[in-house]
Scaffold this motif. Structure first.
Motif, PDB file in Angstrom:
ATOM      1  N   MET A 165       0.881  -1.147  -0.094  1.00  0.00           N
ATOM      2  CA  MET A 165       0.120  -0.009  -0.012  1.00  0.00           C
ATOM      3  C   MET A 165       0.793   1.163   0.098  1.00  0.00           C
ATOM      4  O   MET A 165       0.551   2.004  -0.683  1.00  0.00           O
ATOM      5  N   GLY A 166       2.105   1.277   0.898  1.00  0.00           N
ATOM      6  CA  GLY A 166       2.921   2.313   0.849  1.00  0.00           C
ATOM      7  C   GLY A 166       3.363   2.618  -0.629  1.00  0.00           C
ATOM      8  O   GLY A 166       3.663   3.723  -1.096  1.00  0.00           O
ATOM      9  N   VAL A 223       2.282   1.572  -3.430  1.00  0.00           N
ATOM     10  CA  VAL A 223       1.275   2.138  -4.242  1.00  0.00           C
ATOM     11  C   VAL A 223       0.819   3.676  -4.195  1.00  0.00           C
ATOM     12  O   VAL A 223       1.004   4.417  -5.193  1.00  0.00           O
ATOM     13  N   LEU A 224       1.024   4.024  -2.849  1.00  0.00           N
ATOM     14  CA  LEU A 224       0.779   5.500  -2.661  1.00  0.00           C
ATOM     15  C   LEU A 224       1.680   6.426  -3.058  1.00  0.00           C
ATOM     16  O   LEU A 224       1.470   7.446  -3.708  1.00  0.00           O
ATOM     17  N   LEU A 225       2.877   5.761  -2.865  1.00  0.00           N
ATOM     18  CA  LEU A 225       4.277   6.591  -3.270  1.00  0.00           C
ATOM     19  C   LEU A 225       4.276   6.681  -4.945  1.00  0.00           C
ATOM     20  O   LEU A 225       4.341   7.801  -5.321  1.00  0.00           O
ATOM     21  N   ALA A 226       3.836   5.765  -5.517  1.00  0.00           N
ATOM     22  CA  ALA A 226       3.790   5.591  -6.951  1.00  0.00           C
ATOM     23  C   ALA A 226       2.464   6.306  -7.512  1.00  0.00           C
ATOM     24  O   ALA A 226       2.775   7.325  -8.367  1.00  0.00           O
ATOM     25  N   LEU A 227       1.441   6.392  -6.811  1.00  0.00           N
ATOM     26  CA  LEU A 227       0.492   7.643  -7.082  1.00  0.00           C
ATOM     27  C   LEU A 227       0.947   9.211  -6.910  1.00  0.00           C
ATOM     28  O   LEU A 227       0.658   9.839  -7.582  1.00  0.00           O
ATOM     29  N   TRP A 228       1.613   9.379  -5.759  1.00  0.00           N
ATOM     30  CA  TRP A 228       2.089  10.635  -5.534  1.00  0.00           C
ATOM     31  C   TRP A 228       2.853  10.851  -6.683  1.00  0.00           C
ATOM     32  O   TRP A 228       3.048  12.172  -7.035  1.00  0.00           O
TER      33      TRP A 228
END
Length: 765
Positions: A714-715, A717-722
């Motif tokens: 999840m981290g 994925v969030l970093l990738a989205l950011w």
């Protein structure tokens, strides 16, 4: 006081003597005082005791015998069966009593039974040696040693015997052609000729001899499927001396077979028309010599001889014939049935289980029961709760004491001087209670009877305060002759003003009614108002045959109630296997269960697929039969309480609308599923999973890694989205910057083309 229709039952009766008064009702008494009731009718001497005393009868002249009992032999109960002589082991208390019975006046006594520890056991193994039992014979060749080891855990005094049977050696039961005489089955060389019953080994404590005798045996062959086992059972029961039954031991007869038995009347197929005589017919070779002369014994004769010799019969049969033999146990007291494996591998455990089951039951039987006596039983078992109508206790532990209250009622009086007796015995025990009965039907005042007494004007016999006149004389003191009618005193023969003289059923003579005779019965009473035939009937029988007609009303015998005495108060037939009346789903009315729970049915309302407690009740059977757990885990209790057929499957079908779906959670949090249904033949069927469904517990490390991995994923994925959002934003801004820069250069180039040479530019960057 007993009143019927507003009348005193004693004074409204037909009593003209002390003996007749005592028969009207157990509460009635007779006054034998000479000067009592001079101005009254003769019947007034018969009344309740307290009424007689109020009316002036002195207590010594009142005849009112009561029923009672007295102990004649009452040795205390024993606690152990070993270390004492056979005559010192007492398992029933008392051993002898005497009863004095007045008809209708009940009396009670208590019987205690205690199965003692370490009681001697005689076990006779009776085996079917037809060809189909060959593998069983191979299995039991060393049975004696192993069985003795197990039984000696239960008793230190154990003896073992052996016998075998096939069938009658006549057609159509066996092959009788000459070529079959030596060997009835040529394909099997070790096949011996057909025989009825052979006693091979008398009861002995030398178990090696049992093994030796079994080793010698060879199978035989008969023609039809049923065997002649009942012939063998009866001979083993009645030939006591040759078998070696001891009086001081439990007698167990194990009957091992894989087929059904021949019954009485089957012998007629072979021309045997003489019924079995119930006697011992073993010859010098210990073979049954009357096999080809008499029919097979009946179930009644078999049960009688087994009970007479205190023998418990254990049917060890294959599963295919279990139901048949189970039905036979209901017809033969003291029998039980166990399922035998195809090769008899479970025979030792079967015998031990049957022995424990037998010893856990105490049931009373009555021998030589006089027909004019009614007996009512109330059992008090281990829980201390009285169970009315029961004469049996189950799940009794060795050394426990159970008691039975027995109420006795005499329905009438036998001829003078008659004494009767009967015996009460626990089924299978040698111990017994002897009961002698003396009837209290006579009055003591009759000992002073005088004939041609002056008190009766020398025209009658004086007895118990009254005169019995000679033929032709009437009156309280025989002062009148028949035919003398005082018309002024006819009112003395009318029950009330305006009513017929002597109720129209008699003549008035000497101010007294002489009742007519009737072909239907007896007309009696002061005014001939009563008779013994105008009572309610049931199926054409007066008072249903269970009572006496008294002045238009049935006086029921003990154990019956109702206007026509057709309703039995016995509840034994209503008790279900769990010990409850009508399984707790109905009430016992006239000896039959009336089910009140919707959906309940069966003789004891034991069947109820739609009842709220159906699944809970059957769950206990599933637990004890399949997994040996739960409240009924005890083997004897489980077999007694759970008689349903149980089928185990891998996958449970739940689409049948005629079955009840049941689910429960086990102790280890698994889920057990089963269905409950009733077949048309009345058999309850439970279909259950072989094993409960259990969820597999997850691995802790796997769960931890999964959680950590999920968080990291999840981290990421969030970093990738950011990063994606920032990249898109930067590109948009850069594109906007590039666009603005291009426009600025274009504008500057355009302006330089139209300006003059004297212009000055400043670089502001």
């Amino acid at each position: 006081m007993i009143m019927r229709g507003g009348l005193n039952v004693c004074m409204s009766g037909s009593a003209t003597s002390c003996e007749e008064c005592l028969l009207i009702h157990p509460s009635c008494a007779w006054c034998a005082q000479e000067d009592f009731g001079q101005a009254r009718t003769l019947n007034s001497r018969c009344d309740f005791s307290q009424n007689l005393q109020k009316r002036g009868c002195d207590a010594p002249f009142i005849e009112n015998p009561r029923s009672g009992s007295s102990l004649l032999r009452s040795k205390p109960l024993s606690s152990k069966g070993s270390g004492v002589t056979q005559y010192d082991v007492i398992q029933i208390y008392p051993q002898k009593i005497s009863l004095s019975l007045r008809p209708g006046d009940q009396t009670s006594f208590e019987v205690q039974v205690r199965p003692v520890e370490d009681y001697p056991v005689d076990l006779y193994y009776l085996m079917d040696l037809s060809l189909s039992m060959k593998d069983d014979l191979d299995t039991i060749r060393n049975l004696g040693t192993k069985l003795a080891e197990e039984m000696r855990k239960l008793t230190s005094n154990f003896r073992l015997g052996f016998g075998s049977f096939v069938d009658k050696n006549i057609s159509p039961f066996s092959y009788t052609a000459p070529k079959y005489q030596d060997n009835p089955y040529k394909l099997f060389p070790n096949c011996v000729p057909t025989f009825g019953f052979r006693h091979l080994l008398s009861l002995t404590d030398k178990v090696d001899r049992f093994n030796e005798e079994v080793q010698k045996q060879m199978v035989s062959r008969n023609r039809d499927a049923p065997e002649g086992g009942f012939d063998a059972i009866l001979q083993a029961a009645v030939c006591k001396e040759k078998i070696g039954w001891r009086k001081e031991a439990y007698h167990l007869l194990v009957f091992a077979t894989d087929d059904v038995p021949h019954l009485a009347l089957d012998g007629k197929l072979g021309g045997l028309v003489h019924p079995h005589d119930g006697q011992c017919h073993l010859n010098d070779k210990n073979e049954y010599s009357a096999a080809n002369m008499m029919d097979y014994p009946s179930l009644a004769l078999l049960g009688e001889k087994l009970a007479e010799n205190n023998i418990f019969l254990i049917f060890a049969v294959t599963k295919r014939h279990y139901v048949l033999y189970k039905n036979l146990t209901a017809l033969i007291p003291g029998t039980t049935v166990e399922i035998l494996d195809q090769d008899s591998k479970n025979i030792i455990q079967l015998i031990v289980n049957a022995y424990n089951n037998i010893r856990s039951k105490v049931e009373l039987s009555v021998w030589d029961h006089p027909e004019d006596l009614s007996l009512a039983f109330t059992a008090t078992c281990q829980d201390g709760q009285p169970l009315t109508g029961l004469r049996k206790c189950a799940d009794v532990k060795i050394g426990d004491t159970v008691s039975f209250n027995i109420t006795v009622d005499a329905r009438g009086c036998p001829p003078k001087g008659t004494r009767k007796s009967f015996t009460i015995r626990p089924v299978g025990f040698k111990d017994r209670l002897e009961v002698s009965v003396d009837y209290r039907c006579d009055c003591s005042c009759t000992y002073y009877t005088k004939t041609n007494s002056s008190r009766c004007n020398s025209a009658g016999t004086y007895s118990c305060g009254i005169c019995r006149c000679e033929p032709g004389y009437l009156g309280a003191r025989c002062e009148c002759e028949e035919g003398e009618v005082d018309h002024q005193h006819l009112s003395a023969c009318r029950e009330a003003e305006g009513k017929q003289v002597c109720s129209g059923r008699g003549e008035c003579s000497c101010n007294q009614c002489l009742c007519y005779e009737s072909e239907f019965g007896k007309i009696y009473g002061t005014f001939c108002e009563c008779d013994d035939f105008s009572c309610a009937r049931h199926k054409g029988i007066l008072c249903s045959g269970h009572g006496e007609c008294h002045c238009g009303e049935c006086k029921c015998h003990a154990g019956y109630i109702g206007d026509n005495c057709n309703c039995s108060t016995e509840t034994a037939s209503c008790v279900s296997d769990d010990g409850k009346i009508c399984s707790g789903r109905g009430s016992c009315v006239c000896g039959r269960c009336q089910c009140t729970e919707p959906g309940a049915f069966g003789d004891t309302c034991e069947k109820c697929p739609t009842c709220p407690d159906a699944c809970g009740t059957k769950r206990e059977c599933i637990e004890c039969r399949l997994f040996n757990t739960g409240r009924l885990a005890d083997n004897q209790t489980c077999q007694r309480m759970c008689k349903d057929e149980i089928i185990t499957v891998e996958t449970l079908q739940t689409d049948d609308s005629n079955t009840v779906q049941c689910v429960y959670k086990t102790e280890n949090d698994c889920v057990m599923k089963f269905t409950y249904s009733e077949h048309a033949n009345g058999q309850s069927v439970l279909t259950a999973l072989k094993e409960p469904e259990c969820a597999v517990a997850p691995n802790a490390m796997t769960v931890l890694l999964a959680v950590v991995g999920s968080i990291l994923l999840m981290g990421i994925v969030l970093l990738a989205l950011w990063k994606l959002v920032i990249t898109i934003h930067d590109r948009r801004e850069f594109a906007r910057f590039q666009s603005a820069r291009s426009r600025a250069r274009y504008e500057m180039l355009c302006c330089l083309l139209f300006l003059g040479g004297n212009h000055t530019f400043f670089n502001i960057l």
